[in-house]
Design a protein around this motif. Structure first.
Motif, PDB file in Angstrom:
ATOM      1  N   GLN A 312      78.559  34.892  37.006  1.00 37.31           N
ATOM      2  CA  GLN A 312      79.297  33.452  36.017  1.00 37.31           C
ATOM      3  C   GLN A 312      78.722  32.427  36.301  1.00 37.31           C
ATOM      4  O   GLN A 312      78.728  30.658  35.748  1.00 37.31           O
ATOM      5  CB  GLN A 312      80.795  33.608  36.254  1.00 37.31           C
ATOM      6  CG  GLN A 312      81.365  32.944  35.744  1.00 37.31           C
ATOM      7  CD  GLN A 312      82.907  33.183  35.771  1.00 37.31           C
ATOM      8  OE1 GLN A 312      83.705  34.146  35.356  1.00 37.31           O
ATOM      9  NE2 GLN A 312      83.695  32.389  35.622  1.00 37.31           N
ATOM     10  N   LYS A 350      70.941  40.140  31.340  1.00 37.86           N
ATOM     11  CA  LYS A 350      71.715  40.072  29.841  1.00 37.86           C
ATOM     12  C   LYS A 350      73.503  40.348  30.312  1.00 37.86           C
ATOM     13  O   LYS A 350      73.502  39.506  29.667  1.00 37.86           O
ATOM     14  CB  LYS A 350      71.743  42.263  29.931  1.00 37.86           C
ATOM     15  CG  LYS A 350      72.879  42.676  28.890  1.00 37.86           C
ATOM     16  CD  LYS A 350      72.809  43.547  28.377  1.00 37.86           C
ATOM     17  CE  LYS A 350      74.014  44.174  27.679  1.00 37.86           C
ATOM     18  NZ  LYS A 350      75.503  43.783  28.100  1.00 37.86           N
ATOM     19  N   GLU A 351      73.629  40.202  31.817  1.00 32.73           N
ATOM     20  CA  GLU A 351      74.683  39.572  32.662  1.00 32.73           C
ATOM     21  C   GLU A 351      75.135  38.002  31.664  1.00 32.73           C
ATOM     22  O   GLU A 351      76.364  37.373  32.009  1.00 32.73           O
ATOM     23  CB  GLU A 351      75.048  40.185  33.649  1.00 32.73           C
ATOM     24  CG  GLU A 351      75.035  41.230  34.029  1.00 32.73           C
ATOM     25  CD  GLU A 351      74.044  42.045  33.937  1.00 32.73           C
ATOM     26  OE1 GLU A 351      73.744  43.541  33.601  1.00 32.73           O
ATOM     27  OE2 GLU A 351      72.764  42.000  33.777  1.00 32.73           O
ATOM     28  N   LYS A 353      73.593  36.228  30.297  1.00 30.88           N
ATOM     29  CA  LYS A 353      73.907  36.110  28.128  1.00 30.88           C
ATOM     30  C   LYS A 353      75.727  36.036  28.052  1.00 30.88           C
ATOM     31  O   LYS A 353      76.305  35.710  26.897  1.00 30.88           O
ATOM     32  CB  LYS A 353      72.895  36.775  27.550  1.00 30.88           C
ATOM     33  CG  LYS A 353      71.348  36.418  27.699  1.00 30.88           C
ATOM     34  CD  LYS A 353      70.304  36.501  26.634  1.00 30.88           C
ATOM     35  CE  LYS A 353      69.590  37.813  26.838  1.00 30.88           C
ATOM     36  NZ  LYS A 353      68.976  38.263  26.286  1.00 30.88           N
ATOM     37  N   ASP A 354      75.511  37.099  28.026  1.00 33.34           N
ATOM     38  CA  ASP A 354      76.884  38.168  27.724  1.00 33.34           C
ATOM     39  C   ASP A 354      78.344  36.860  28.140  1.00 33.34           C
ATOM     40  O   ASP A 354      79.268  36.390  27.624  1.00 33.34           O
ATOM     41  CB  ASP A 354      77.399  39.254  28.397  1.00 33.34           C
ATOM     42  CG  ASP A 354      76.720  40.189  27.419  1.00 33.34           C
ATOM     43  OD1 ASP A 354      75.950  40.245  26.858  1.00 33.34           O
ATOM     44  OD2 ASP A 354      77.028  41.612  29.046  1.00 33.34           O
ATOM     45  N   LEU A 357      78.136  33.614  25.730  1.00 33.54           N
ATOM     46  CA  LEU A 357      79.094  33.805  24.484  1.00 33.54           C
ATOM     47  C   LEU A 357      80.243  33.808  24.901  1.00 33.54           C
ATOM     48  O   LEU A 357      80.486  33.034  23.948  1.00 33.54           O
ATOM     49  CB  LEU A 357      78.176  35.636  24.181  1.00 33.54           C
ATOM     50  CG  LEU A 357      76.949  35.277  23.904  1.00 33.54           C
ATOM     51  CD1 LEU A 357      76.718  36.692  23.585  1.00 33.54           C
ATOM     52  CD2 LEU A 357      76.678  34.327  23.424  1.00 33.54           C
ATOM     53  N   ALA A 358      80.763  34.393  25.915  1.00 36.47           N
ATOM     54  CA  ALA A 358      81.948  34.496  25.939  1.00 36.47           C
ATOM     55  C   ALA A 358      82.720  33.077  26.586  1.00 36.47           C
ATOM     56  O   ALA A 358      83.608  32.913  26.480  1.00 36.47           O
ATOM     57  CB  ALA A 358      81.981  35.250  27.640  1.00 36.47           C
ATOM     58  N   LYS A 363      75.197  32.923  19.299  1.00 37.56           N
ATOM     59  CA  LYS A 363      73.894  33.010  19.995  1.00 37.56           C
ATOM     60  C   LYS A 363      73.409  33.218  17.803  1.00 37.56           C
ATOM     61  O   LYS A 363      74.279  33.465  17.046  1.00 37.56           O
ATOM     62  CB  LYS A 363      73.833  34.039  20.045  1.00 37.56           C
ATOM     63  CG  LYS A 363      72.416  35.338  20.756  1.00 37.56           C
ATOM     64  CD  LYS A 363      72.533  36.379  21.093  1.00 37.56           C
ATOM     65  CE  LYS A 363      71.470  37.534  20.553  1.00 37.56           C
ATOM     66  NZ  LYS A 363      72.132  39.326  21.460  1.00 37.56           N
TER      67      LYS A 363
END
Length: 378
Positions: A312, A350-351, A353-354, A357-358, A363
């Motif tokens: 994070q 991937k984590e 990018k997640d 987005l959160a 995107k």
């Protein structure tokens, strides 16, 4: 058991943090050797371990014997030599204890780590500084640019002899140093017999250490980096330094593993190896209790802890770097991480990018390419 007493055993005891250190070095060497074996610029890989121990440790939890750094690295490099007959790999291994070297030889034979045409382990039993001085002198006489070295300098206290390390800082290669920060933090006011060691390690007086450094780990950490930059004679601004702290079971800081290289790819390989070893964190510090309490107070957001960053925190850094941009393609998205001392650019994408987005990053796609929009963040 004290570090000194434990280190005197032929088979030393290994704590959880020590096993993580083994895993980090093992993971990095596996990647490092593959990159260099594929390079046409490299004919020789030389791994140097001046304080190898016996290669075998005893798990403090289970009492089982486990492989230490030297044997793990030997297994990797022997395999790499078998797969790539054009590369020559040499391991120069030393310990001041002949009993430990004898045990290492036995364990190497059991694992069929015998010499081949392009793989060789050379052991010695002498003082670590004499060992490194001899190697440094030989390498200085042999200036072939196709020889790549990796020095693993792993003392059990804050005893760093810069004179013997400096030649390796100023050649084509990598240096990994175990910086035992907890030693001076605890011992400065107690162990008077070690003041000369601390003065040599930190290139200053014991009086200055007491007055300006005292028990602040960050002061010792920064001082180490200042010394490295001074010791680097060739293009110091193009020398990459990364460091990752290790903690004991009760979150007491023990040491940091510091990686030095002039090659950006090696720099990023080491950072990724560390974050994967720590399962998506920048250290093995146990943040669970603190994180649970912070979650109750702040919701899902967890602030950065410089001794243990999370994925994070990487996302937060990228938001800071890209804020206001409306078109950020994938290569540009991770670019700021390539030069960050701690954050990796090659894993947990991937984590990351997640989390982006959160946090409100948008995107979309432009043809076949992913595009990220940072222009409407609060």
């Amino acid at each position: 058991m004290s570090n000194k007493k434990n280190n005197s055993l032929v088979v030393s005891n290994s704590c959880p943090h020590t096993m993580l250190k083994f895993q980090l070095i093992e993971k990095y060497v596996a990647r490092w050797s593959k990159v260099l074996s594929a390079s046409k610029l490299c004919e020789w890989l030389i791994f140097i371990d001046p304080m190898s121990n016996s290669g075998i440790y005893r798990d403090s939890n289970t009492n089982a014997e486990i492989e230490g750094t030297t044997l793990r690295v030997a297994n990797i490099l022997k395999d790499e030599a078998t797969k790539n007959p054009n590369i020559k790999i040499l391991m120069l291994v030393n310990d001041i204890s002949q009993s430990k070297i004898n045990r290492l030889k036995i364990e190497s034979t059991v694992r069929e780590l015998q010499d081949t045409d392009n793989f060789k382990i050379v052991t010695s039993c002498e003082d670590k500084c004499d060992f490194l001085k001899s190697i440094g002198k030989n390498l200085k006489q042999n200036r072939k640019s196709t020889i790549h070295t990796l020095l693993f300098y792993d003392p059990y206290d804050a005893d760093i002899d810069w004179e013997v390390i400096e030649p390796f800082i100023n050649r084509w290669g990598e240096v990994i140093i175990n910086h035992f920060i907890s030693d001076p933090v605890r011992g400065l006011s107690q162990a008077k017999d070690k003041l000369l060691v601390y003065e040599r390690t930190y290139k200053t007086t014991s009086e200055q250490l007491r007055n300006e450094f005292s028990s602040d780990p960050s002061e010792y950490r920064e001082r180490l980096r200042e010394i490295i930059r001074v010791k680097r004679n060739y293009k110091p601004d193009e020398y990459f330094i990364s460091g990752f702290p290790f903690f004991n079971r009760v979150n007491g800081l023990l040491y940091e593993i510091v990686h030095l290289t002039s090659h950006q790819k090696g720099f990023n390989l080491f950072k990724s190896s560390a974050w994967e070893t720590f399962n998506g964190h920048s250290s093995n510090k146990n943040r669970k209790a603190d994180d649970d309490q912070l979650t109750l107070m702040l919701g899902d957001y967890l602030p950065g802890d410089s001794s243990c960053y999370t994925i994070q925190n990487i996302a937060d850094f990228l938001i800071h770097e890209h804020r206001g941009k409306d078109k950020v393609f994938i290569p540009e998205l991770y670019k700021p991480l390539e030069y960050h001392e701690i954050f990796p650019s090659g894993c947990f994408k991937k984590e990351i990018k997640d989390f982006l987005l959160a946090k409100g990053v948008k995107k979309s796609r432009l043809g076949r390419k992913e595009v990220y929009d940072f222009s409407n963040l609060e």
